[in-house]
Design an enzyme around this catalytic site. Structure first.
Site, PDB file in Angstrom:
ATOM      1  CG  ASP A 176       9.700  -4.357 -55.415  1.00 22.15           C
ATOM      2  OD1 ASP A 176      10.727  -5.057 -55.333  1.00 22.15           O
ATOM      3  OD2 ASP A 176       8.931  -4.408 -56.399  1.00 22.15           O
TER       4      ASP A 176
ATOM      5  CG  ASN B 198      15.249 -11.364 -56.795  1.00 17.47           C
ATOM      6  OD1 ASN B 198      14.845 -11.703 -55.697  1.00 17.47           O
ATOM      7  ND2 ASN B 198      14.450 -10.975 -57.761  1.00 17.47           N
TER       8      ASN B 198
END
Length: 422
Positions: free
Chosen positions: A303, A93
């Site tokens: 995460d 990302n």
């Protein structure tokens, strides 16, 4: 230079045994009993603390390039080292995304130049993590891709996922999926009950489980190694369990926050509790714990998703998804699961070090053994400390665990025998 980690306790057959670790030229060269005389240039006395393999996290976000205000490779890897991690898989990302050989090559160099620990870089599945145009999988594998993921953007088209799985399977690589049917979760923020309570749109469990069901069918047809990110629903656990029984090549991960929290913790509009997938019910949390214990869920991954204070102080409806996790994962899980007898320490280290290394074929990670790189974490299991925002190395302070009293805080982290946190 020979370095001795002295008076530590190593995990042997799920028992903590007093042993010393000798390191030379970046490798573990001996593991000895405390009374054995060892020639060393320097000794680090860890005074009975737990000497562990360096932890392995296959799911972090480091934001550089493109979003350096949230995190950088340096601050992200400092945070990982603070949490006892020595190897991480960094999601794509980024801007630019590592979707071409040139972009991936540049990113790998950046990770190496700026990272304090070992950063393995994901490449994308589609161009710019969007749409249906597949990347050059062969070229990206040859350029050093760790695995392939569009993390944060579930692949919506079955044909695209099927073709991607076919190509990735031919290469013997892993497809790592953020599973979310955006037509079912569009503009949602929390699980159903919490969403109703706070007054925002929901992200229903079916948005996760329906896409996993589709992908398991495609994975079975293609034989690809299909890895499911951050499982949150009991329904997802059950269909993965059944797929494993059928022999589908599927693995999955769970986050610390989904193991520790539920939507019942969201009693007010507080975006520190906003993550994707969202916190779900107590029965979902118990199913995640059960999935770890019976082997359905293979590993724990953080995460780690840092954001700025300004972004996360917004209402839940407007704030970005995600919390940080690198610096709190081990201590929170040790405190709430090992000290309470739900997990053993050996199980926790398996899920946080050995198993992720095994699944992703990292031959030298996740283990503490003679002949392997001296990637080591030392944790204080016996003294209570507090998770303090002032001690975070990450730029992101967006954690609901700040203020928690915990055991198992990191006192030392080494990568290839070099101290990266103390």
């Amino acid at each position: 230079m020979k370095t001795l980690i002295a008076h530590g306790k190593l995990l042997v057959d799920d028992q903590l045994i007093s042993q010393n670790v000798l390191i030379e030229n970046g490798l573990v060269t001996a593991i000895t009993m405390p009374d054995q005389v060892v020639d060393a240039d320097q000794a680090i006395d860890v005074e009975g603390k737990f000497v562990s393999p360096g932890l392995v996290d296959v799911h972090v976000h480091y934001r550089e390039p493109g979003f350096n205000d949230k995190e950088t490779i340096r601050t992200g890897t400092m945070a990982a080292a603070h949490g006892g991690y020595t190897t991480v898989g960094a999601m794509p990302n980024l801007d630019p995304t590592p979707d071409t050989v040139e972009h991936l090559t540049d990113q790998i160099k950046l990770n190496k130049d700026k990272g304090l620990i070992k950063v393995l870089q994901y490449a994308t599945i589609t161009e710019n993590r969007r749409g249906n145009q597949l990347v050059d999988f062969t070229g990206l594998k040859q350029a050093g891709a760790f695995a392939f993921s569009n993390d944060g953007s579930g692949i919506q088209t079955s044909e695209t996922m099927y073709q991607a799985m076919q190509e990735i399977a031919k290469l013997g690589m892993s497809l790592v999926a953020h599973v979310e049917d955006s037509s079912l979760s569009a503009n949602g923020a929390l699980a159903e009950e919490a969403a109703q309570r706070i007054g925002v749109k929901p992200i229903p469990w079916v948005s996760e489980t329906a896409q996993v069901a589709r992908d398991l069918t495609l994975a079975e047809a293609t034989g690809v190694h299909y890895h499911v990110c951050h499982v949150s629903s009991k329904h997802t656990v059950e269909i993965i369990r059944e797929a494993k029984r059928r022999g589908v090549n599927v693995t999955c991960e769970v986050t610390p926050h989904h193991l520790l929290l539920t939507e019942d913790n969201i009693i007010e509009d507080n975006s520190l509790f906003k993550m994707n997938p969202p916190l779900r019910s107590q029965s979902d949390r118990q199913a995640l714990i059960g999935g770890l214990l019976d082997g359905t869920i293979d590993m724990i991954a953080t995460d780690h998703a840092p954001h700025t204070y300004e972004q996360k102080k917004q209402p839940i409806s407007d704030a970005p998804f995600g919390i940080t996790g690198s610096e709190t994962a081990f201590s929170m899980l040790y405190t709430y699961f090992v000290r309470t007898g739900i997990f053993t320490l050996g199980q926790l280290i398996n899920w946080m070090a050995l198993r992720p290394a095994q699944v992703f074929k990292l031959a030298t990670a996740g283990k503490l053994a003679v002949g392997l790189p001296a990637d080591i974490a030392v944790f204080d299991l016996n003294h209570e400390g507090e998770i303090k925002v002032t001690e975070f190395a990450s730029k992101g302070k967006n954690s609901p665990f700040i203020g928690e009293k915990v055991f198992g805080q990191t006192v030392l982290t080494m990568v290839d025998g070099q101290v990266v946190y103390q």
